[in-house]
Design an enzyme around this catalytic site. Structure first.
Site, PDB file in Angstrom:
ATOM      1  N   ASP A  15       0.867  -1.166   0.000  1.00  0.00           N
ATOM      2  CA  ASP A  15       0.000   0.000   0.000  1.00  0.00           C
ATOM      3  C   ASP A  15       0.910   1.225   0.000  1.00  0.00           C
ATOM      4  OD1 ASP A  15      -2.366   1.588   0.316  1.00  0.00           O
ATOM      5  OD2 ASP A  15      -1.960   1.709   2.457  1.00  0.00           O
ATOM      6  N   ASP A  17      -0.115   5.111   0.823  1.00  0.00           N
ATOM      7  CA  ASP A  17      -0.332   6.129   1.857  1.00  0.00           C
ATOM      8  C   ASP A  17      -0.289   5.528   3.254  1.00  0.00           C
ATOM      9  OD1 ASP A  17      -0.668   7.752  -0.288  1.00  0.00           O
ATOM     10  OD2 ASP A  17      -2.830   8.015  -0.069  1.00  0.00           O
ATOM     11  N   ASP A 189      -1.551  -0.414   6.182  1.00  0.00           N
ATOM     12  CA  ASP A 189      -1.880   0.165   7.484  1.00  0.00           C
ATOM     13  C   ASP A 189      -3.370   0.130   7.765  1.00  0.00           C
ATOM     14  OD1 ASP A 189      -3.111   3.292   7.077  1.00  0.00           O
ATOM     15  OD2 ASP A 189      -2.171   2.353   5.361  1.00  0.00           O
TER      16      ASP A 189
END
Length: 266
Positions: A15, A17, A189
């Site tokens: 991922d 961001d 996250d």
């Protein structure tokens, strides 16, 4: 030196961001977008307000859908090629300094293992591609926004690369490249990426939000804390800690084998 094993039948999905970057790529690039005339200052401020709940509390599916709709409206009329060119020209001062050091080490680890690295983000592909190139990614996946004959975004998102859609896109790419998802890695996250993390054999929760932390603990997934940042181009490309540990283990095994053979000969 013992060479790391080839792992071309697997890949590592990252991922973007708050996993590779310590913030949102769109927020990091906002001043560049304003300077290029892609966003007004009011639109830039609105974009921050749209993304703030995600940055502070994590992204459940409802929040992400609302964010996609709002960002689609903000991007309407924006030139896609100019957007990508602006990202490319802004990499060194907007994106490079906000990369997590630990994320760069993990990327290096997979490259050391000859394992392809894929950046898979909910951001539009025109933002993801230049960042992926900077990171040395082997492939990039992002949201696909409709573009009219003048090369401008219409405000319609054709593919939103988030949650189950992101997992499906990663599986589709794996099938095309011959990667075994059971051997693949994934880092995120956000609770929204549980479908992707559930689809790979090596899921890693990075600075997880509450929902992802609960899922990671329940499923026994590895949890990693990324804290420090460093510019990619000022980071010496040395072997990662994971790779050094593997090399050390290999050297130890080799030394033990030599000792065993010497003892037998004696």
């Amino acid at each position: 030196m013992i060479q790391p094993p080839l792992q071309r039948n697997s890949a590592a999905f990252f991922d973007l961001d708050k996993t590779i970057l310590a913030t949102s790529s769109s927020i990091a690039l906002q001043s560049s977008f304003v300077d290029a005339g892609l966003l007004s200052r009011r639109a830039a401020a609105m974009s921050v307000l749209v993304q703030l709940p995600y940055l502070l509390k994590g992204a459940d599916e409802k929040r992400m859908d609302k964010m996609a709709e709002a960002i689609g409206d903000l991007a309407k009329g924006m030139n896609a090629s100019l957007l990508e060119a602006t990202v490319e020209s802004s990499i060194s001062h907007a994106i490079d300094p906000v990369c997590f050091t630990q994320a760069l080490e993990e990327i290096q680890f997979h490259h050391d293992q000859m394992r392809p690295v894929v950046v898979a983000s909910a951001s539009v592909i025109e933002i993801v591609r230049p960042i992926g190139k900077m990171l040395g990614a082997d492939a990039c996946l992002g949201s696909i926004a409709e573009v009219n004959d003048d090369g401008e975004y219409t405000g319609t998102v054709l593919h939103y690369n988030q949650a189950a859609n992101k997992a499906a896109a990663c599986k589709e790419l794996a099938a095309k490249r011959g990667w075994n998802m059971d051997e693949c890695w994934a880092y995120s996250d956000s609770v929204s990426d549980i479908p992707l993390l559930s689809a790979v054999g090596h899921p890693i929760a990075v600075n997880p939000d509450k929902g992802l932390r609960e899922a990671a603990v329940k499923n026994g997934w590895e949890i990693m804390r990324f804290t420090s940042t460093a510019a990619v181009h000022r980071t010496i490309p040395t072997p990662s800690r994971r790779t050094l540990a593997m090399i050390g283990a290999g050297v130890a095994i080799g030394a033990a084998a030599v000792g065993y053979v010497t003892a037998k000969r004696a």
